[in-house]
Design a protein around this motif. Sequence first.
Motif, mmCIF file in Angstrom:
data_model
loop_
_atom_site.group_PDB
_atom_site.id
_atom_site.type_symbol
_atom_site.label_atom_id
_atom_site.label_comp_id
_atom_site.label_asym_id
_atom_site.label_seq_id
_atom_site.Cartn_x
_atom_site.Cartn_y
_atom_site.Cartn_z
ATOM 1 N N ARG A 63 0.677 -1.063 0.093
ATOM 2 C CA ARG A 63 -0.198 -0.073 0.048
ATOM 3 C C ARG A 63 0.825 1.351 0.227
ATOM 4 O O ARG A 63 0.652 2.183 -0.698
ATOM 5 C CB ARG A 63 -0.784 0.096 1.298
ATOM 6 C CG ARG A 63 -2.097 -1.031 1.164
ATOM 7 C CD ARG A 63 -2.719 -1.364 2.429
ATOM 8 N NE ARG A 63 -3.529 -0.079 2.753
ATOM 9 C CZ ARG A 63 -4.792 0.275 2.081
ATOM 10 N NH1 ARG A 63 -5.203 -0.526 1.093
ATOM 11 N NH2 ARG A 63 -5.498 1.222 2.580
ATOM 12 N N ILE A 66 2.073 2.170 -3.378
ATOM 13 C CA ILE A 66 0.935 2.815 -4.270
ATOM 14 C C ILE A 66 0.923 4.236 -3.736
ATOM 15 O O ILE A 66 0.908 5.389 -4.474
ATOM 16 C CB ILE A 66 -0.598 2.232 -3.938
ATOM 17 C CG1 ILE A 66 -0.375 0.861 -4.647
ATOM 18 C CG2 ILE A 66 -1.393 3.016 -4.724
ATOM 19 C CD1 ILE A 66 -1.578 -0.124 -4.127
ATOM 20 N N THR A 69 4.234 6.166 -4.848
ATOM 21 C CA THR A 69 3.910 6.548 -6.266
ATOM 22 C C THR A 69 3.194 7.691 -6.423
ATOM 23 O O THR A 69 3.550 8.622 -7.120
ATOM 24 C CB THR A 69 3.815 5.446 -6.938
ATOM 25 O OG1 THR A 69 4.463 4.137 -6.696
ATOM 26 C CG2 THR A 69 3.412 5.692 -8.588
ATOM 27 N N LEU A 215 2.889 2.551 -12.289
ATOM 28 C CA LEU A 215 2.533 1.176 -11.460
ATOM 29 C C LEU A 215 2.562 0.010 -12.498
ATOM 30 O O LEU A 215 2.294 -1.202 -11.979
ATOM 31 C CB LEU A 215 1.123 1.316 -10.851
ATOM 32 C CG LEU A 215 0.996 2.421 -9.600
ATOM 33 C CD1 LEU A 215 -0.409 2.708 -9.367
ATOM 34 C CD2 LEU A 215 1.929 2.072 -8.439
ATOM 35 N N ALA A 384 -7.335 3.722 -3.871
ATOM 36 C CA ALA A 384 -6.062 3.107 -3.399
ATOM 37 C C ALA A 384 -6.615 1.711 -3.234
ATOM 38 O O ALA A 384 -5.707 0.620 -3.684
ATOM 39 C CB ALA A 384 -5.574 3.699 -2.298
ATOM 40 N N ILE A 387 -6.750 -0.146 -6.756
ATOM 41 C CA ILE A 387 -5.692 -0.350 -7.306
ATOM 42 C C ILE A 387 -4.722 -1.460 -6.651
ATOM 43 O O ILE A 387 -4.219 -2.244 -7.310
ATOM 44 C CB ILE A 387 -4.849 1.222 -7.083
ATOM 45 C CG1 ILE A 387 -5.590 2.092 -7.928
ATOM 46 C CG2 ILE A 387 -3.303 0.877 -7.613
ATOM 47 C CD1 ILE A 387 -5.222 3.652 -7.989
ATOM 48 N N TYR A 388 -4.887 -1.452 -5.016
ATOM 49 C CA TYR A 388 -4.039 -2.640 -4.331
ATOM 50 C C TYR A 388 -4.484 -3.817 -5.058
ATOM 51 O O TYR A 388 -3.782 -4.584 -5.134
ATOM 52 C CB TYR A 388 -4.577 -2.317 -3.002
ATOM 53 C CG TYR A 388 -4.035 -3.297 -2.119
ATOM 54 C CD1 TYR A 388 -2.778 -3.579 -1.687
ATOM 55 C CD2 TYR A 388 -4.809 -4.540 -1.693
ATOM 56 C CE1 TYR A 388 -2.270 -4.444 -0.679
ATOM 57 C CE2 TYR A 388 -4.410 -5.384 -0.830
ATOM 58 C CZ TYR A 388 -3.172 -5.215 -0.436
ATOM 59 O OH TYR A 388 -2.894 -6.563 0.521
ATOM 60 N N LEU A 391 -3.065 -4.550 -8.588
ATOM 61 C CA LEU A 391 -1.825 -4.790 -8.417
ATOM 62 C C LEU A 391 -1.528 -6.176 -7.905
ATOM 63 O O LEU A 391 -0.666 -6.899 -8.416
ATOM 64 C CB LEU A 391 -0.884 -3.910 -7.820
ATOM 65 C CG LEU A 391 -0.842 -2.410 -8.236
ATOM 66 C CD1 LEU A 391 -0.139 -1.380 -7.192
ATOM 67 C CD2 LEU A 391 0.286 -2.674 -9.538
ATOM 68 N N TYR A 397 4.114 -5.866 -7.977
ATOM 69 C CA TYR A 397 4.828 -5.048 -7.182
ATOM 70 C C TYR A 397 6.239 -5.327 -7.314
ATOM 71 O O TYR A 397 6.730 -6.593 -7.553
ATOM 72 C CB TYR A 397 4.263 -5.560 -5.684
ATOM 73 C CG TYR A 397 3.088 -5.012 -5.270
ATOM 74 C CD1 TYR A 397 2.778 -3.752 -5.007
ATOM 75 C CD2 TYR A 397 1.823 -5.757 -5.299
ATOM 76 C CE1 TYR A 397 1.637 -3.304 -4.492
ATOM 77 C CE2 TYR A 397 0.543 -5.313 -5.065
ATOM 78 C CZ TYR A 397 0.419 -4.268 -4.571
ATOM 79 O OH TYR A 397 -0.561 -3.799 -4.101
#
Length: 495
Positions: A63, A66, A69, A215, A384, A387-388, A391, A397
């Motif tokens: 996290r 993210i 970034t 990302l 977020a 997005i987590y 990913l 990652y």
Amino acid sequence: MQYNPVGTLDTGNPQDCSNQFVPSGNIGEQIKSLISIQINIMANKPSIPKGTRDFGSVEMAKRNYIFDTIKEVYALYGFQQIETPAMETLQTLMGKYGEEGDKLLFKVLNSGDFMNKLSDEELQEKNSLHVAAKLCEKGLRYDLTVPFARYVVMHRDELQLPFKRFQIQPVWRADRPQKGRYREFFQCDADIVGSDSLINEVELMQMVDTVFTKLGINVQIKINNRKILTGIAEVIGEADKIVDITVAIDKLDKIGLENVNHELKSAGVSDEAIEKLQPIISLSGSNGDKLKVIKTVLGTSEIGLKGVEETRFILNTLELLGLKNDIQLDLTLARGLNYYTGAIFEVKALDVPMGSITGGGRYDNLTGIFGMPGLSGVGISFGADRIYDVLNTLDLYPKEAVNSTQVLFINFGEQETAYCLPILKQVRDAGIRAEIYPDSAKMKKQMNYANAKGIPFVVLAGENEMQTRQVTLKNMETGEQRQVSPAEAITCIQG
């Protein structure tokens, strides 16, 4: 000790367990007590509310990757960070998100004897909305944009306009939890207030493109304009139904065209207007083709044509700048929040089935609700948590973002530790994340610790290394190890 059971353990009814398994003697009472304790433990097992999550150390490393970034990109474009309280007054929150949004607000009970404000008659009426208005003066924030508008109005004398702020904090919605939808989640907002320039919209789209490129997520950026939607409502003869129309067509991807039409009809939109709407919301082709067609369709709507020209400027400018991700004009994009007045944006991941992972738009009239009319604003919000999940699904990652510790010093004892500690300081001074195992445990246990945490290097220092003023550096991925000086070890770990 011996005991004789006089019954059997019936696991189907745990409430009766202590009576069905009764050994003789004192040991029997002890076992009955243990069973009772176990039942209580099961009944009081800790849990968290639905729609919320715990995050362990690995999850937090992901996290933070993210967040860092996004922060890095925000800083590149001159945005500054602020924070607002988790709670806002309901007066601030209510009426800003539409009727559906108001229903999803988490309300906070007043402190003290809050029931004293209610009469017996009000309690007997069982009117939950009326009761909530009496018992609750605060609520958890639904998003970060409305609190930001409140912040701007309260601190207007301190701000240099245009004011560019970013904010990364949790928000709460009393929604039905499901995949990709949580009751508590983080938003990462960037907003600009005090400028009407469409350059702001262009830069926000550049920021979106840059974040997702960094990302490694392939996305499609969708753009529309609420002025275009208002124009559409005008030309089909249903200007007063603009909210109903935008709420309905915004659901097209989720519920399909037939259900959208049914929802429009239920809202009182005429069959003739629904028929006129069909070719508009089904429009295909390039962005340029869509703009040409919609400009013709909206020829009698001044506000609609203004929306077309705003959208054309944004798309043409972005084409010159060259985004790495696809941007598409989507005339069904409506974003149901009532405060958007101009350009609106939404971003979806292309390789994972997931809802919107970023959204935003222009909201010229928002601060007017708080007594400061005429201040224009535009912003975006990165989801977020979604997005987590994207990913995680795509395993994007980088290793250095997830593995917190880069090197572990093995602990062989007091003398060896005394030798290692100054070297450990040198390693940390070089910016390498390092730790020493705190106890002189067995070698296997310490190595297992390194493997479990994904630590790529291990330093060993015993009698031989201490005599030569060196260390043994082991690469945990390849198994290769060699004796080196502390300086060489630092170079190897960094390289």
